[in-house]
Design a protein around this motif. Structure first.
Motif, PDB file in Angstrom:
ATOM      1  N   GLU A  60      24.128  26.043  25.723  1.00  0.00           N
ATOM      2  CA  GLU A  60      24.394  27.326  25.075  1.00  0.00           C
ATOM      3  C   GLU A  60      25.284  27.059  23.878  1.00  0.00           C
ATOM      4  O   GLU A  60      26.099  26.143  23.889  1.00  0.00           O
ATOM      5  N   THR A 106      28.295  27.558  21.641  1.00  0.00           N
ATOM      6  CA  THR A 106      29.647  28.088  21.775  1.00  0.00           C
ATOM      7  C   THR A 106      30.266  28.280  20.393  1.00  0.00           C
ATOM      8  O   THR A 106      29.708  27.829  19.384  1.00  0.00           O
ATOM      9  N   GLU A 107      31.425  28.906  20.369  1.00  0.00           N
ATOM     10  CA  GLU A 107      32.116  29.108  19.084  1.00  0.00           C
ATOM     11  C   GLU A 107      32.492  27.763  18.457  1.00  0.00           C
ATOM     12  O   GLU A 107      32.272  27.531  17.269  1.00  0.00           O
ATOM     13  N   VAL A 108      33.039  26.862  19.262  1.00  0.00           N
ATOM     14  CA  VAL A 108      33.391  25.531  18.757  1.00  0.00           C
ATOM     15  C   VAL A 108      32.131  24.798  18.318  1.00  0.00           C
ATOM     16  O   VAL A 108      32.101  24.154  17.270  1.00  0.00           O
ATOM     17  N   THR A 149      29.346  26.066  17.214  1.00  0.00           N
ATOM     18  CA  THR A 149      28.894  26.660  15.952  1.00  0.00           C
ATOM     19  C   THR A 149      29.717  26.132  14.778  1.00  0.00           C
ATOM     20  O   THR A 149      29.175  25.808  13.721  1.00  0.00           O
ATOM     21  N   GLN A 150      31.019  26.015  14.977  1.00  0.00           N
ATOM     22  CA  GLN A 150      31.882  25.498  13.916  1.00  0.00           C
ATOM     23  C   GLN A 150      31.568  24.035  13.613  1.00  0.00           C
ATOM     24  O   GLN A 150      31.545  23.631  12.445  1.00  0.00           O
ATOM     25  N   GLY A 208      27.757  19.722  18.106  1.00  0.00           N
ATOM     26  CA  GLY A 208      27.862  21.178  18.173  1.00  0.00           C
ATOM     27  C   GLY A 208      26.817  21.791  19.093  1.00  0.00           C
ATOM     28  O   GLY A 208      27.113  22.716  19.852  1.00  0.00           O
ATOM     29  N   TRP A 257      27.801  20.974  22.733  1.00  0.00           N
ATOM     30  CA  TRP A 257      29.210  21.180  23.057  1.00  0.00           C
ATOM     31  C   TRP A 257      29.419  21.859  24.413  1.00  0.00           C
ATOM     32  O   TRP A 257      30.371  21.563  25.125  1.00  0.00           O
ATOM     33  N   SER A 258      28.533  22.735  24.815  1.00  0.00           N
ATOM     34  CA  SER A 258      28.708  23.443  26.092  1.00  0.00           C
ATOM     35  C   SER A 258      28.630  22.495  27.291  1.00  0.00           C
ATOM     36  O   SER A 258      29.037  22.855  28.392  1.00  0.00           O
TER      37      SER A 258
END
Length: 146
Positions: A3, A5-7, A9-10, A56, A59-60
């Motif tokens: 999935e 995540t915010e991190v 995506t960054q 990225g 990351w999940s």
């Protein structure tokens, strides 16, 4: 499952910005003082950018304590950028002591040589530590797959 995540995506965004910078640098290779070093910077940017984008996306899957995870994510990103920036500065200025193979036949003043050396070494150390942490953060998902 994976999935975003915010991190994550960054990291993807930082990776794509670095990828774009690498492509632009590739077009400018003939214009700099040391084109061999510029090619090295171009390849570094493109390869590190792809690594950040892949990181990225996955990351999940990383299982680390929150602060360690943040250090690992941004340590990779900043480490890769510092390495690329050091190589890029070397290509423009002729600094060669930190990267003697690509820099053979070139030199710069002591301040620029030191600046490049600090950027490349700091970036290398930072990314090495961060990537090592990431490997440990992926061990649980690996063990689950066995």
């Amino acid at each position: 499952m994976l999935e975003l995540t915010e991190v994550g995506t960054q990291l993807i965004f930082i990776g794509m910005v670095l990828f774009l910078a690498g492509l632009i640098q590739g077009a400018l290779i003939p214009k700099v003082k040391n084109s061999r070093m510029a090619l090295s910077g171009h390849l570094t940017a493109v390869q590190c950018a792809m690594a950040l984008a892949i990181l990225g996306v996955m990351w999940s899957l990383v299982e680390l304590p929150a602060l360690v995870a943040i250090f690992a994510a941004y340590g990779c990103a900043f480490g890769f950028v510092f390495i690329w920036l050091g190589i890029t500065v070397a290509s423009v200025t002729g600094a060669s002591k930190a990267l003697p193979i690509a820099g053979a036949g070139y030199s710069a003043n002591a301040t620029l040589e030191l600046m490049v050396k600090v950027m490349v070494r700091f970036g290398s150390l930072l990314s090495l530590i961060a990537c090592t942490l990431l490997v440990f953060g992926l061990v649980p998902i690996f063990l689950q797959s066995l």
